[in-house]
Write a protein that holds these residues in place. Structure first.
Motif, PDB file in Angstrom:
ATOM      1  N   CYS A  62     -12.894  40.519  31.460  1.00  0.00           N
ATOM      2  CA  CYS A  62     -13.163  40.924  30.535  1.00  0.00           C
ATOM      3  C   CYS A  62     -11.378  41.538  29.565  1.00  0.00           C
ATOM      4  O   CYS A  62     -11.056  42.060  30.206  1.00  0.00           O
ATOM      5  CB  CYS A  62     -13.809  41.856  29.762  1.00  0.00           C
ATOM      6  SG  CYS A  62     -13.111  42.778  27.828  1.00  0.00           S
ATOM      7  N   TRP A  85     -17.358  45.890  32.708  1.00  0.00           N
ATOM      8  CA  TRP A  85     -18.597  44.748  32.195  1.00  0.00           C
ATOM      9  C   TRP A  85     -19.662  43.640  32.809  1.00  0.00           C
ATOM     10  O   TRP A  85     -19.582  44.166  34.798  1.00  0.00           O
ATOM     11  CB  TRP A  85     -17.907  43.514  31.728  1.00  0.00           C
ATOM     12  CG  TRP A  85     -17.220  42.885  32.776  1.00  0.00           C
ATOM     13  CD1 TRP A  85     -17.859  42.092  33.521  1.00  0.00           C
ATOM     14  CD2 TRP A  85     -16.009  42.756  33.590  1.00  0.00           C
ATOM     15  NE1 TRP A  85     -17.015  41.586  34.465  1.00  0.00           N
ATOM     16  CE2 TRP A  85     -15.641  41.310  34.158  1.00  0.00           C
ATOM     17  CE3 TRP A  85     -15.114  43.847  32.911  1.00  0.00           C
ATOM     18  CZ2 TRP A  85     -15.145  41.917  35.265  1.00  0.00           C
ATOM     19  CZ3 TRP A  85     -13.652  43.345  33.563  1.00  0.00           C
ATOM     20  CH2 TRP A  85     -13.608  42.404  34.842  1.00  0.00           C
ATOM     21  N   LEU A 131     -19.980  38.254  31.030  1.00  0.00           N
ATOM     22  CA  LEU A 131     -18.885  37.686  30.440  1.00  0.00           C
ATOM     23  C   LEU A 131     -18.739  36.469  29.493  1.00  0.00           C
ATOM     24  O   LEU A 131     -20.268  35.493  29.592  1.00  0.00           O
ATOM     25  CB  LEU A 131     -17.761  37.291  31.725  1.00  0.00           C
ATOM     26  CG  LEU A 131     -17.017  38.297  32.533  1.00  0.00           C
ATOM     27  CD1 LEU A 131     -16.113  37.724  33.453  1.00  0.00           C
ATOM     28  CD2 LEU A 131     -16.269  39.593  31.652  1.00  0.00           C
ATOM     29  N   CYS A 153     -16.720  41.273  27.180  1.00  0.00           N
ATOM     30  CA  CYS A 153     -17.981  41.258  27.559  1.00  0.00           C
ATOM     31  C   CYS A 153     -19.729  41.045  26.679  1.00  0.00           C
ATOM     32  O   CYS A 153     -18.919  40.845  25.378  1.00  0.00           O
ATOM     33  CB  CYS A 153     -17.538  42.555  28.310  1.00  0.00           C
ATOM     34  SG  CYS A 153     -17.382  43.620  27.396  1.00  0.00           S
TER      35      CYS A 153
END
Ligand SMILES: [Zn+2]
Ligand SMILES: [Zn+2]
Ligand SMILES: [Zn+2]
Length: 105
Positions: free
Chosen positions: A22, A32, A35, A46
């Motif tokens: 991200c 995150w 993705l 994210c």
């Protein structure tokens, strides 16, 4: 009918993913879960299960309508303005993630 997903699958050129993670989380040291790839500009952000929800924030800020999963084996696409899913959205070379990318630690 959602025209954004049609437009996304009829693109003549792919996008270049912004990175293997991200963009905002990499810059700020965030983490995150999964993705997403913006098919307008290549921003990698994210998912909504991640603390930053940067893919959704990017879509709202930029009005870029369509994302594709940037996770291996996940070909789905999603249109924000129409809240529309498609099970499989054509990807150009490089748009499908070869593997899952974890946050740096
Ligand atoms: Zn749409
Ligand atoms: Zn993020
Ligand atoms: Zn974008």
């Amino acid at each position: 009918m959602c025209t954004h997903l049609d437009d996304a699958s009829n693109r003549e050129h792919g996008v270049h993913p912004s990175g293997h993670g991200c963009a905002e989380c990499l810059a700020a040291g965030g983490v995150w879960v999964h993705l997403r790839l913006c098919l307008t500009c290549g921003h990698v952000g994210c998912c909504d299960n991640s603390p930053g929800k940067h893919a959704t924030k990017h879509a709202h800020t930029t009005k870029h309508p369509v994302i594709r999963s940037y996770e291996p084996g996940e070909p789905w696409g999603y249109c924000y303005p129409d809240d529309a899913f498609v099970d499989e959205l054509r990807a150009f070379p490089g748009e499908a993630a070869a593997r899952h990318y974890d946050p740096p630690r």
